[in-house]
Design an enzyme around this catalytic site. Structure first.
Site, mmCIF file in Angstrom:
data_model
loop_
_atom_site.group_PDB
_atom_site.id
_atom_site.type_symbol
_atom_site.label_atom_id
_atom_site.label_comp_id
_atom_site.label_asym_id
_atom_site.label_seq_id
_atom_site.Cartn_x
_atom_site.Cartn_y
_atom_site.Cartn_z
ATOM 1 N N PHE A 156 4.998 -15.343 4.226
ATOM 2 C CA PHE A 156 6.235 -16.134 4.180
ATOM 3 C C PHE A 156 6.042 -17.549 4.723
ATOM 4 O O PHE A 156 6.828 -18.443 4.421
ATOM 5 C CB PHE A 156 7.344 -15.419 4.983
ATOM 6 C CG PHE A 156 7.253 -15.644 6.478
ATOM 7 C CD1 PHE A 156 7.789 -16.802 7.051
ATOM 8 C CD2 PHE A 156 6.607 -14.753 7.314
ATOM 9 C CE1 PHE A 156 7.684 -17.031 8.424
ATOM 10 C CE2 PHE A 156 6.494 -14.967 8.670
ATOM 11 C CZ PHE A 156 7.022 -16.119 9.228
ATOM 12 N N LYS A 180 2.134 -12.443 -6.034
ATOM 13 C CA LYS A 180 3.151 -11.593 -5.379
ATOM 14 C C LYS A 180 3.489 -12.310 -4.071
ATOM 15 O O LYS A 180 2.827 -12.139 -3.046
ATOM 16 C CB LYS A 180 2.560 -10.198 -5.118
ATOM 17 C CG LYS A 180 3.586 -9.065 -4.996
ATOM 18 C CD LYS A 180 4.678 -9.299 -3.993
ATOM 19 C CE LYS A 180 4.245 -9.105 -2.572
ATOM 20 N NZ LYS A 180 5.286 -9.503 -1.564
ATOM 21 N N GLU A 183 8.565 -11.632 0.057
ATOM 22 C CA GLU A 183 9.941 -11.355 -0.371
ATOM 23 C C GLU A 183 10.955 -12.068 0.516
ATOM 24 O O GLU A 183 12.138 -12.080 0.224
ATOM 25 C CB GLU A 183 10.197 -9.838 -0.400
ATOM 26 C CG GLU A 183 10.068 -9.103 0.924
ATOM 27 C CD GLU A 183 8.630 -8.697 1.279
ATOM 28 O OE1 GLU A 183 7.701 -9.495 1.031
ATOM 29 O OE2 GLU A 183 8.448 -7.601 1.832
ATOM 30 N N ARG A 184 10.468 -12.689 1.624
ATOM 31 C CA ARG A 184 11.425 -13.332 2.533
ATOM 32 C C ARG A 184 11.801 -14.734 2.077
ATOM 33 O O ARG A 184 12.881 -15.221 2.393
ATOM 34 C CB ARG A 184 10.846 -13.385 3.942
ATOM 35 C CG ARG A 184 10.632 -11.984 4.484
ATOM 36 C CD ARG A 184 10.164 -12.030 5.892
ATOM 37 N NE ARG A 184 9.134 -11.027 6.100
ATOM 38 C CZ ARG A 184 8.281 -11.024 7.093
ATOM 39 N NH1 ARG A 184 8.310 -11.981 7.994
ATOM 40 N NH2 ARG A 184 7.384 -10.078 7.214
ATOM 41 N N SER A 233 -0.718 -10.909 7.682
ATOM 42 C CA SER A 233 -1.040 -10.435 9.032
ATOM 43 C C SER A 233 -2.292 -9.548 9.005
ATOM 44 O O SER A 233 -2.643 -8.975 7.964
ATOM 45 C CB SER A 233 0.152 -9.661 9.582
ATOM 46 O OG SER A 233 0.407 -8.554 8.747
ATOM 47 N N CYS A 288 -0.484 -20.039 10.799
ATOM 48 C CA CYS A 288 -1.683 -19.266 11.170
ATOM 49 C C CYS A 288 -2.660 -20.138 11.931
ATOM 50 O O CYS A 288 -3.593 -19.628 12.542
ATOM 51 C CB CYS A 288 -2.353 -18.706 9.936
ATOM 52 S SG CYS A 288 -2.948 -20.007 8.863
ATOM 53 N N GLU A 389 -0.186 -11.462 18.413
ATOM 54 C CA GLU A 389 0.077 -12.723 17.730
ATOM 55 C C GLU A 389 1.590 -12.892 17.755
ATOM 56 O O GLU A 389 2.313 -12.134 17.106
ATOM 57 C CB GLU A 389 -0.417 -12.671 16.277
ATOM 58 C CG GLU A 389 -0.148 -13.964 15.544
ATOM 59 C CD GLU A 389 -0.492 -13.928 14.060
ATOM 60 O OE1 GLU A 389 -0.485 -12.844 13.462
ATOM 61 O OE2 GLU A 389 -0.736 -15.012 13.499
HETATM 62 P P1 NAD Z 1 2.703 -9.942 6.215
HETATM 63 O O1 NAD Z 1 1.345 -9.373 6.416
HETATM 64 O O2 NAD Z 1 3.875 -9.211 6.742
HETATM 65 O O3 NAD Z 1 2.982 -10.121 4.639
HETATM 66 C C1 NAD Z 1 2.056 -10.737 3.791
HETATM 67 C C2 NAD Z 1 2.227 -10.172 2.389
HETATM 68 O O4 NAD Z 1 1.954 -8.771 2.419
HETATM 69 C C3 NAD Z 1 3.645 -10.341 1.837
HETATM 70 O O5 NAD Z 1 3.547 -10.704 0.482
HETATM 71 C C4 NAD Z 1 4.260 -8.961 2.008
HETATM 72 O O6 NAD Z 1 5.193 -8.647 1.019
HETATM 73 C C5 NAD Z 1 3.061 -8.041 1.910
HETATM 74 N N1 NAD Z 1 3.216 -6.836 2.730
HETATM 75 C C6 NAD Z 1 3.968 -6.695 3.861
HETATM 76 N N2 NAD Z 1 3.861 -5.458 4.341
HETATM 77 C C7 NAD Z 1 3.008 -4.788 3.538
HETATM 78 C C8 NAD Z 1 2.487 -3.461 3.525
HETATM 79 N N3 NAD Z 1 2.813 -2.564 4.461
HETATM 80 N N4 NAD Z 1 1.631 -3.117 2.540
HETATM 81 C C9 NAD Z 1 1.276 -4.022 1.595
HETATM 82 N N5 NAD Z 1 1.741 -5.282 1.552
HETATM 83 C C10 NAD Z 1 2.598 -5.671 2.502
HETATM 84 O O7 NAD Z 1 2.643 -11.446 6.772
HETATM 85 P P2 NAD Z 1 3.850 -12.471 6.950
HETATM 86 O O8 NAD Z 1 4.703 -12.032 8.089
HETATM 87 O O9 NAD Z 1 4.496 -12.749 5.644
HETATM 88 O O10 NAD Z 1 3.043 -13.786 7.359
HETATM 89 C C11 NAD Z 1 2.660 -14.082 8.665
HETATM 90 C C12 NAD Z 1 1.249 -13.600 8.941
HETATM 91 O O11 NAD Z 1 0.334 -14.189 8.035
HETATM 92 C C13 NAD Z 1 0.761 -14.021 10.326
HETATM 93 O O12 NAD Z 1 0.026 -12.954 10.865
HETATM 94 C C14 NAD Z 1 -0.140 -15.210 10.031
HETATM 95 O O13 NAD Z 1 -1.141 -15.464 11.000
HETATM 96 C C15 NAD Z 1 -0.746 -14.787 8.740
HETATM 97 N N6 NAD Z 1 -1.260 -15.935 7.994
HETATM 98 C C16 NAD Z 1 -2.610 -16.092 7.950
HETATM 99 C C17 NAD Z 1 -3.142 -17.170 7.284
HETATM 100 C C18 NAD Z 1 -4.620 -17.379 7.218
HETATM 101 O O14 NAD Z 1 -5.031 -18.262 6.506
HETATM 102 N N7 NAD Z 1 -5.433 -16.615 7.921
HETATM 103 C C19 NAD Z 1 -2.288 -18.107 6.665
HETATM 104 C C20 NAD Z 1 -0.920 -17.893 6.721
HETATM 105 C C21 NAD Z 1 -0.406 -16.798 7.401
#
Ligand code: NAD
Length: 505
Positions: A156, A180, A183-184, A233, A288, A389
């Site tokens: 998101f 994909k 969704e937020r 994450s 991130c 985090e």
């Molecule tokens: P998230 O992991 O909750 O979601 C990421 C994606 O995974 C979304 O599209 C979501 O719909 C999907 N998802 C969520 N739960 C899932 C599940 N149980 N099974 C399969 N798919 C699922 O992350 P977020 O809260 O949207 O974003 C923040 C996180 O992303 C933080 O941890 C941040 O550090 C990380 N991030 C990392 C980078 C990087 O380059 N390393 C860049 C941006 C964000």
């Protein structure tokens, strides 16, 4: 054609170059984090929709992948112009659903544009390698071919930039790309989807499927998907990497972070305090690459903490569309509750709460998901606020004796995304850069996100699958090499029963 977010309250998928009918059985709410109100619902793709979208992408990729690199690059150039022309509009869409301030949203579009510009150089980037006269009368050359249909699953916090880290690279190299998004804050993806056909991209090469974990699992296990790029994450990155790898896909899965900024005693403290404040609280800490831990040399810690406290109290927290806002709300009510809980745990575990952002009220936006800038001193590595985090506007101060202890601390952390060092010593900076086990290092630069012609990627629990994203690594990730050994002899060459060796050269 306008490219504003859809006016409907149901945000649908984008398949075959057009919006899909919006009659989803399952939907999820989309909020304006500044008001706390639901502003739309987003469709969650089901198995039949996923199969249809993948089939459309498979068909589209056949001819797109066979097109000349020059023709593909021409589409990228047009897309670049359209994206630049719609940057402000896209920034507004991002700010409304994510909550970040408009100038920061414009910044993320600018970083995405940089990747598109890099991908415009495709003919140069894909020109391959040739060894002339590798053996007598023989040349050997390597070409790189697209993988087929590739999927991008994005978080998101950068609803435009992260899709733009992936899609221009995947598309330029001849793949069909299925996004994909989170969704937020799903609308930015649909704005991008509207621009691609205007740039001349054939229908089906760029697809948006909205959804939750069910859609992710279906996509990463789908027989016709060749590769998966994930950013999000760490627990989900680990799951996506394991599941997609087991299904035989190529996978890059970028995870979470805990980024340390090291401040040595010889640093310009005013300058370091300015940069730490912006890097910890910008985008409400939901980056991130946010600096969430300041590792400070004990002898200057009191002075630095005083400078940081002054600056934290001066941060203007307001809805992202207000021109003088420094920082907006966090993404959801659940995120606010979690962040405030972690601040409380620090206090209970013995850290010193210098500036407490809990319970912040923004006039006229009492239901918004706001958390104020928070500064916590005397944090220990055992504290929950250090181990987790936080992904909110919280800066931990950990005091150390000097460079060696700082390096030990940073290297012991399971994450390895980004780090920065503030010092006036070139030798200390060099030593830090060489010894630290982190993928991206800033020297007097707080957020060292690499420019598009390098690649982005952390180490350890911040990246699963070895392959960083965009830049030269992105070209390699989205293509596979084919090596041709050829001979066009002027006269017959004798066959040999032994494997070619020196004698044949
Ligand atoms: P998230 O992991 O909750 O979601 C990421 C994606 O995974 C979304 O599209 C979501 O719909 C999907 N998802 C969520 N739960 C899932 C599940 N149980 N099974 C399969 N798919 C699922 O992350 P977020 O809260 O949207 O974003 C923040 C996180 O992303 C933080 O941890 C941040 O550090 C990380 N991030 C990392 C980078 C990087 O380059 N390393 C860049 C941006 C964000």
């Amino acid at each position: 054609m306008t490219t504003t977010a859809p006016e409907t309250t149901l945000i649908g998928h984008w398949v075959d170059g057009a919006p899909s009918p919006v009659d989803a059985a399952r939907t999820a709410p989309v909020y304006n984090p500044a008001t706390g109100g639901e502003i739309a619902r987003v469709a969650l793709a089901d198995a039949a929709e996923i199969d249809a979208a993948v089939a459309s992408a498979v068909a589209a990729q056949q001819s797109w992948g066979a097109l000349s690199t020059g023709k593909r690059a021409a589409v990228l150039f047009r897309f670049r112009e359209l994206l630049a022309a719609h940057a402000d509009e896209l920034a507004g869409v991002i700010s409304r659903e994510h909550g970040k301030v408009i100038s920061d949203a414009r910044g993320e579009v600018a970083r995405g544009l940089e990747v598109v510009e890099y991908a415009c150089g495709l003919p140069q980037l894909l020109k391959g390698e040739l060894s002339d006269e590798a053996a007598t009368g023989i040349e050997v050359f390597t070409t790189r071919e697209p993988l087929g249909v590739v999927v991008g699953i994005t978080p998101f916090n950068f609803p435009a930039m992260v899709p733009l880290w992936m899609s221009p690279m995947a598309i330029a190299t001849g793949n069909a790309f299925i996004l994909k998004p989170s969704e937020r804050d799903p609308s930015a993806a649909n704005v991008l989807a509207q621009l691609w056909p205007q740039a001349g991209l054939p229908d089906g090469v760029f697809t948006v499927l909205h959804g939750d974990k069910d859609a992710v699992t279906a996509l990463i296990e789908h027989a016709d998907v060749a590769a998966v790029s994930f950013v999000g994450s760490t627990p989900i990155a680990r799951y996506v990497h394991a599941t997609a790898s087991a299904a035989g896909k190529r996978v890059q899965a970028l995870g979470g972070a805990k980024n340390h900024g090291v401040i040595l005693a010889d640093a310009d403290l005013e300058d370091a305090a300015d940069h730490l404040t912006a890097a910890a609280y910008g985008s409400a800490g939901e980056r991130c690459m946010a600096l969430s831990v300041a590792v400070v040399a004990e002898e200057v810690a009191d002075e630095l903490v005083a400078l940081l406290a002054e600056r934290a109290r001066a941060v203007r927290v307001a809805p992202g569309d207000q021109p003088d806002a420094d920082m907006g709300p966090v993404i959801t009510a659940a995120a606010k509750e979690r962040i405030e809980g972690l601040i409380g745990s620090a206090e209970r575990e013995g850290a010193s709460l210098v500036v407490d952002g809990r319970g912040l009220q923004v006039d006229g936006h009492e239901e918004g998901f706001f958390v104020g800038p928070t500064l916590i001193d005397n944090v220990a590595v055992e504290h929950e606020v250090y181990r987790e985090e936080v992904f909110g506007p919280v800066l931990d101060i950990v005091r150390v004796s000097g460079l060696d202890e700082a390096i030990e601390l940073v290297n012991a952390n399971p994450y390895g995304n980004g780090t920065a060092i503030f010092t006036s010593s070139g030798a200390a900076a060099r030593e830090y850069r060489r010894r630290v086990t982190v993928g991206m290092v800033g020297v007097n630069v707080p957020i060292p996100v690499p420019v598009a012609w390098h690649s982005f990627g952390g180490w350890k629990d911040s990246l699963f699958g070895d392959s960083p994203i965009y830049g030269p690594e992105g070209i390699n990730f989205y293509t596979r090499p084919k090596v041709t050994t050829q001979r066009w002899p002027a006269r017959k060459v004798a066959a040999s029963f032994h494997f070619s060796g020196d004698g044949e050269k």
